[in-house]
Design an enzyme around this catalytic site. Structure first.
Site, PDB file in Angstrom:
ATOM      1  CG  HIS A 133      -1.909   0.954   1.413  1.00  0.00           C
ATOM      2  ND1 HIS A 133      -1.670   2.248   1.793  1.00  0.00           N
ATOM      3  CD2 HIS A 133      -3.254   0.857   1.240  1.00  0.00           C
ATOM      4  CE1 HIS A 133      -2.821   2.903   1.854  1.00  0.00           C
ATOM      5  NE2 HIS A 133      -3.806   2.087   1.516  1.00  0.00           N
ATOM      6  CG  ASP A 210       0.651  -2.648   6.225  1.00  0.00           C
ATOM      7  OD1 ASP A 210      -0.326  -2.856   6.967  1.00  0.00           O
ATOM      8  OD2 ASP A 210       0.603  -1.910   5.225  1.00  0.00           O
ATOM      9  CD  GLN A 213      -6.807  -4.569   4.088  1.00  0.00           C
ATOM     10  OE1 GLN A 213      -7.758  -5.298   4.391  1.00  0.00           O
ATOM     11  NE2 GLN A 213      -6.972  -3.286   3.803  1.00  0.00           N
ATOM     12  CE  LYS A 236      -7.138  -0.221   6.321  1.00  0.00           C
ATOM     13  NZ  LYS A 236      -7.981   0.158   5.196  1.00  0.00           N
ATOM     14  CB  CYS A 374      -3.696   3.307  -1.504  1.00  0.00           C
ATOM     15  SG  CYS A 374      -4.819   4.648  -1.149  1.00  0.00           S
TER      16      CYS A 374
HETATM   17  N1  PLP Z   1      -1.629  -0.894   4.605  1.00  0.00           N
HETATM   18  C1  PLP Z   1      -2.578  -1.626   4.017  1.00  0.00           C
HETATM   19  C2  PLP Z   1      -2.237  -3.003   3.531  1.00  0.00           C
HETATM   20  C3  PLP Z   1      -3.858  -1.106   3.872  1.00  0.00           C
HETATM   21  O1  PLP Z   1      -4.798  -1.836   3.277  1.00  0.00           O
HETATM   22  C4  PLP Z   1      -4.137   0.192   4.348  1.00  0.00           C
HETATM   23  C5  PLP Z   1      -5.470   0.788   4.146  1.00  0.00           C
HETATM   24  O2  PLP Z   1      -6.216   0.391   3.286  1.00  0.00           O
HETATM   25  C6  PLP Z   1      -3.117   0.907   4.966  1.00  0.00           C
HETATM   26  C7  PLP Z   1      -1.877   0.337   5.083  1.00  0.00           C
HETATM   27  C8  PLP Z   1      -3.360   2.270   5.530  1.00  0.00           C
HETATM   28  O3  PLP Z   1      -4.253   2.203   6.597  1.00  0.00           O
HETATM   29  P1  PLP Z   1      -4.787   3.530   7.273  1.00  0.00           P
HETATM   30  O4  PLP Z   1      -5.333   4.374   6.156  1.00  0.00           O
HETATM   31  O5  PLP Z   1      -5.850   3.051   8.212  1.00  0.00           O
HETATM   32  O6  PLP Z   1      -3.639   4.192   7.959  1.00  0.00           O
END
Ligand code: PLP
Length: 416
Positions: A133, A210, A213, A236, A374
């Site tokens: 992401h 990270d 998900q 999430k 993203c």
């Molecule tokens: N990393 C992953 C794999 C994500 O799917 C997301 C959000 O969709 C993020 C990071 C960023 O999360 P946040 O916008 O809640 O900080």
């Protein structure tokens, strides 16, 4: 489509019963019952999470950590209790290794900045993967630029799996940290993070996972993974926005400089010198998101009550059902067909633009996401402008998948 780290098999959840606790799932959109398949973007909230937020504001709203009065002590106890709940949920060895953040993005920025300022120098590199992401790309790019370091990337094959054979060469002496997603929000790929961590640790390189998900789908055990840093977002995992978690091994967090300065993160301040607070407050400058932290604790309780193994089993069955059902649509091709997948299903149909398909689905009450999610580099890899993404949660049903498939077929007829 099953993660290597699957815990003991769970049992199927009583989805209809669970749905009743989500007020938004009882609503309609354009006069049609809402079919919510955008769970990777954010999950819906059970009533108890909503109640925790209003309960804090209506019954004990007060600032934490510095009040002797009743309300402040009550708020502080509830706030800190959430930290204990999160620590137990992810099996953190120490409660003070749980840092509250604004979300995954915030957690990654904290580590990129603090780690980068302390350890990165010219010619060093950070290793990420091709399916990250933007949150797990851009903060590293920024700090690399600042320090004269380089960003290296684990490549991906056309199924959306990381090319693990490349790892040993990539993990050379310039690499100071690996940052990798557990589950891809776009392709659904479940990465072999445990193996990546093991291989990085063989060369004494720390790893940030990270888990944005993953935490809501897979039992996260930071000790079993042996991850150095793990980040995720409350919203999430059925909790509120504006709150997230950074887990870090005590030794690393003690080693890193603070990210932001301000109240709470100090032990003493004078114009000559400031000494910093102990963990976790060293990384929590300023008034935290109190209602959100407390509500996150309630969301964690909720997940514990349902059981991640049961969520995984229930979602796994629905995922397989959805993939089979989508395959019946002429011209549909999946973007991302990794062996281990979870939650997110990306696809395209003939040359229909994802946005057009998404709009027609929306008018039928079906919420999916369209675009690059993203993850622009992975779109570039597949040479596509974006995808349609349906992402499931345990509260979704086979009927909703049937509605999605019927909705797509209707849209295709209209657009062809
Ligand atoms: N990393 C992953 C794999 C994500 O799917 C997301 C959000 O969709 C993020 C990071 C960023 O999360 P946040 O916008 O809640 O900080």
């Amino acid at each position: 489509m099953r993660d290597n780290l699957t815990v003991a098999a769970g049992t199927l959840l009583d989805v209809q019963k669970l749905r009743a606790e989500f007020p938004i799932l009882q609503t309609t959109v354009y006069g049609k019952p809402l079919v919510y398949l955008d769970n990777a973007a954010t999950t819906q909230k059970p009533q108890r999470v909503i109640d925790a937020i209003t309960g804090y504001y209506s019954e004990y709203n007060s600032n934490v950590h510095r009040g002797v009065h009743y309300l402040s002590q009550k708020a502080t106890a509830a706030h800190e209790e959430s930290r204990h709940k999160v620590a137990a949920f992810i099996n953190a060895p120490h409660v003070h290794e749980v840092i509250f953040t604004r979300g995954t993005t915030d957690g990654i920025n904290i580590i990129a900045s603090s780690f980068g300022r302390k350890f990165l120098k010219e010619g060093d590199s950070i290793l990420i993967s091709a399916i990250e992401h933007h949150s797990n790309i851009v903060p590293w790019q920024m700090i690399c630029e600042d320090r004269g370091a380089n960003l290296k990337v684990i490549p991906v094959n056309n199924k959306g799996e990381l090319i693990m054979d490349s790892l040993d060469d990539l993990l050379d002496e310039t690499v100071k940290l690996v940052a990798v997603t557990y589950v891809s929000n776009t392709l659904g790929t479940v990465n072999p993070v445990k193996e990546i961590i093991e291989r990085a640790h063989q060369k004494s390189i720390p790893v940030l996972v990270d888990a944005a998900q993953a935490v809501q789908h897979i039992q996260l055990d930071v000790q079993e993974l042996d991850a150095d840093f793990v980040v995720f977002s409350g919203h999430k995992m059925y909790g509120p926005t504006g709150i997230g978690v950074l887990y870090g091994k005590e030794a690393w967090l003690n080693e890193l400089p603070p990210y932001q300065g301000g109240g709470d993160m100090i032990k003493s301040v004078s114009f000559k010198k400031t000494t910093y607070n102990e963990l976790p407050l060293k990384f929590e400058a300023g008034t935290p998101s109190i209602a959100e932290t407390i509500a996150l604790g309630v969301a964690v309780d909720y997940l514990q009550e349902i059981g991640i193994a049961n969520i995984q089993e229930t979602e796994h069955q629905l995922y397989a059902y959805a993939v089979d059902a989508l395959k019946t649509i002429d011209g549909l091709r999946f973007i991302g067909e990794a062996k281990n997948r979870a939650a997110s299903i990306s696809f395209l149909i003939n040359d229909i633009h994802p946005f057009d398909l998404g709009e027609i689905l929306d008018k039928q009450g079906i919420a999916v996401r369209t675009g690059h999610h993203c993850t622009e580099p992975i779109m570039q890899h597949f040479n596509i402008p974006g995808t349609v993404r349906a992402s499931i949660a345990f509260y979704n049903t086979q009927e909703e998948i049937d509605q999605l498939v019927a909705g797509i077929k209707r849209a295709v007829t209209m657009l062809s």
